[in-house]
Design a protein around this motif. Structure first.
Motif, mmCIF file in Angstrom:
data_model
loop_
_atom_site.group_PDB
_atom_site.id
_atom_site.type_symbol
_atom_site.label_atom_id
_atom_site.label_comp_id
_atom_site.label_asym_id
_atom_site.label_seq_id
_atom_site.Cartn_x
_atom_site.Cartn_y
_atom_site.Cartn_z
ATOM 1 N N PRO A 116 43.224 -18.313 -18.393
ATOM 2 C CA PRO A 116 44.433 -18.763 -19.074
ATOM 3 C C PRO A 116 45.511 -19.237 -18.102
ATOM 4 O O PRO A 116 45.580 -18.782 -16.962
ATOM 5 C CB PRO A 116 44.903 -17.528 -19.842
ATOM 6 C CG PRO A 116 44.225 -16.376 -19.210
ATOM 7 C CD PRO A 116 42.958 -16.884 -18.584
ATOM 8 N N ALA A 117 46.322 -20.149 -18.600
ATOM 9 C CA ALA A 117 47.468 -20.647 -17.842
ATOM 10 C C ALA A 117 48.735 -20.020 -18.416
ATOM 11 O O ALA A 117 48.787 -19.689 -19.599
ATOM 12 C CB ALA A 117 47.545 -22.167 -17.956
ATOM 13 N N PRO A 118 49.746 -19.869 -17.588
ATOM 14 C CA PRO A 118 51.014 -19.335 -18.090
ATOM 15 C C PRO A 118 51.598 -20.245 -19.170
ATOM 16 O O PRO A 118 51.451 -21.462 -19.114
ATOM 17 C CB PRO A 118 51.926 -19.320 -16.857
ATOM 18 C CG PRO A 118 51.039 -19.498 -15.679
ATOM 19 C CD PRO A 118 49.791 -20.168 -16.164
ATOM 20 N N ARG A 119 52.261 -19.661 -20.138
ATOM 21 C CA ARG A 119 52.963 -20.372 -21.211
ATOM 22 C C ARG A 119 52.047 -21.345 -21.970
ATOM 23 O O ARG A 119 52.447 -22.441 -22.340
ATOM 24 C CB ARG A 119 54.176 -21.115 -20.653
ATOM 25 C CG ARG A 119 55.209 -20.198 -20.007
ATOM 26 C CD ARG A 119 56.406 -20.910 -19.423
ATOM 27 N NE ARG A 119 56.122 -22.081 -18.613
ATOM 28 C CZ ARG A 119 55.715 -22.069 -17.340
ATOM 29 N NH1 ARG A 119 55.537 -20.921 -16.733
ATOM 30 N NH2 ARG A 119 55.505 -23.173 -16.688
ATOM 31 N N LEU B 129 50.970 -26.199 -25.494
ATOM 32 C CA LEU B 129 50.306 -26.845 -26.631
ATOM 33 C C LEU B 129 51.311 -27.397 -27.639
ATOM 34 O O LEU B 129 51.149 -28.526 -28.128
ATOM 35 C CB LEU B 129 49.350 -25.860 -27.311
ATOM 36 C CG LEU B 129 48.104 -25.514 -26.501
ATOM 37 C CD1 LEU B 129 47.357 -24.356 -27.139
ATOM 38 C CD2 LEU B 129 47.210 -26.733 -26.359
ATOM 39 N N LYS B 130 52.325 -26.639 -27.939
ATOM 40 C CA LYS B 130 53.345 -27.112 -28.890
ATOM 41 C C LYS B 130 54.057 -28.351 -28.354
ATOM 42 O O LYS B 130 54.302 -29.309 -29.090
ATOM 43 C CB LYS B 130 54.348 -25.996 -29.194
ATOM 44 C CG LYS B 130 53.750 -24.896 -30.045
ATOM 45 C CD LYS B 130 54.720 -23.762 -30.251
ATOM 46 C CE LYS B 130 54.030 -22.620 -30.985
ATOM 47 N NZ LYS B 130 54.861 -21.431 -31.046
ATOM 48 N N GLU B 131 54.378 -28.331 -27.077
ATOM 49 C CA GLU B 131 55.044 -29.482 -26.467
ATOM 50 C C GLU B 131 54.105 -30.690 -26.422
ATOM 51 O O GLU B 131 54.528 -31.818 -26.662
ATOM 52 C CB GLU B 131 55.526 -29.125 -25.056
ATOM 53 C CG GLU B 131 56.399 -30.163 -24.416
ATOM 54 C CD GLU B 131 57.717 -30.395 -25.142
ATOM 55 O OE1 GLU B 131 58.271 -31.501 -25.000
ATOM 56 O OE2 GLU B 131 58.208 -29.490 -25.853
ATOM 57 N N ALA B 132 52.833 -30.450 -26.128
ATOM 58 C CA ALA B 132 51.860 -31.547 -26.106
ATOM 59 C C ALA B 132 51.761 -32.216 -27.468
ATOM 60 O O ALA B 132 51.710 -33.447 -27.566
ATOM 61 C CB ALA B 132 50.490 -31.014 -25.674
ATOM 62 N N ALA B 133 51.750 -31.429 -28.523
ATOM 63 C CA ALA B 133 51.696 -31.988 -29.878
ATOM 64 C C ALA B 133 52.941 -32.828 -30.153
ATOM 65 O O ALA B 133 52.845 -33.921 -30.730
ATOM 66 C CB ALA B 133 51.554 -30.875 -30.912
ATOM 67 N N ILE C 127 47.925 -25.928 -34.709
ATOM 68 C CA ILE C 127 49.113 -26.712 -34.375
ATOM 69 C C ILE C 127 48.900 -28.092 -34.984
ATOM 70 O O ILE C 127 47.913 -28.770 -34.663
ATOM 71 C CB ILE C 127 49.326 -26.789 -32.849
ATOM 72 C CG1 ILE C 127 49.580 -25.385 -32.288
ATOM 73 C CG2 ILE C 127 50.469 -27.736 -32.515
ATOM 74 C CD1 ILE C 127 49.669 -25.310 -30.788
ATOM 75 N N GLU C 128 49.802 -28.485 -35.850
ATOM 76 C CA GLU C 128 49.651 -29.734 -36.584
ATOM 77 C C GLU C 128 49.485 -30.927 -35.635
ATOM 78 O O GLU C 128 50.242 -31.078 -34.676
ATOM 79 C CB GLU C 128 50.866 -29.967 -37.484
ATOM 80 C CG GLU C 128 50.696 -31.150 -38.397
ATOM 81 C CD GLU C 128 51.868 -31.327 -39.345
ATOM 82 O OE1 GLU C 128 52.077 -32.446 -39.768
ATOM 83 O OE2 GLU C 128 52.548 -30.331 -39.646
ATOM 84 N N GLY C 129 48.458 -31.726 -35.911
ATOM 85 C CA GLY C 129 48.208 -32.941 -35.139
ATOM 86 C C GLY C 129 47.426 -32.725 -33.860
ATOM 87 O O GLY C 129 47.183 -33.677 -33.124
ATOM 88 N N LEU C 130 47.030 -31.493 -33.579
ATOM 89 C CA LEU C 130 46.339 -31.195 -32.320
ATOM 90 C C LEU C 130 45.026 -30.478 -32.589
ATOM 91 O O LEU C 130 45.003 -29.396 -33.176
ATOM 92 C CB LEU C 130 47.246 -30.329 -31.432
ATOM 93 C CG LEU C 130 46.831 -30.088 -29.988
ATOM 94 C CD1 LEU C 130 46.703 -31.389 -29.211
ATOM 95 C CD2 LEU C 130 47.841 -29.189 -29.292
#
Length: 116
Positions: free
Chosen positions: A63-66, A71-75, A94-97
């Motif tokens: 796993p990576a931190p945060r 993921l939310k920011e990527a979406a 997560i919607e769209g991802l």
């Protein structure tokens, strides 16, 4: 590096990848591995693709931190497909991802192969 070395035979490229991942973040290692693999196969990664995590010497994807925040920011930024460590997989979609949670490098590579 030893994981990539088993897939690639270019020591200078390996040193560069390792140096860049240390300078930027270890969490970019899966993205580097998957982009190089797709390049060697002559197949581009899908538009809107992202990957993160840390790669262990035995091929495990850690796993990576945060991870949830990433993921939310990527979406929000329009990314649509993610390959992430299983431990970073969100409990709720997560919607769209579309998220592919993996435990090993081989799984990540198989996900990418199946995409294209």
């Amino acid at each position: 590096i030893s994981i990539l070395r088993s897939y690639l035979r270019e020591p200078d490229l390996m040193k560069w990848i390792y140096s860049v991942s240390l300078a930027v973040s270890l969490a970019v290692q899966p993205a580097f591995m998957l982009s190089i693999t797709s390049s060697l196969r002559g197949k581009a990664l899908p538009r809107g693709f992202l990957a993160f995590g840390e790669v262990g010497l035995a091929g495990e994807v850690r796993p990576a931190p945060r991870g949830q925040e990433r993921l939310k920011e990527a979406a929000k930024l329009g990314f649509s497909v993610a390959v992430v460590p299983k431990a970073n997989a969100p409990k709720k979609p997560i919607e769209g991802l579309t998220i592919h949670a993996v435990e090993r490098v081989e799984e990540a590579m198989n996900v990418v192969r199946e995409m294209g």
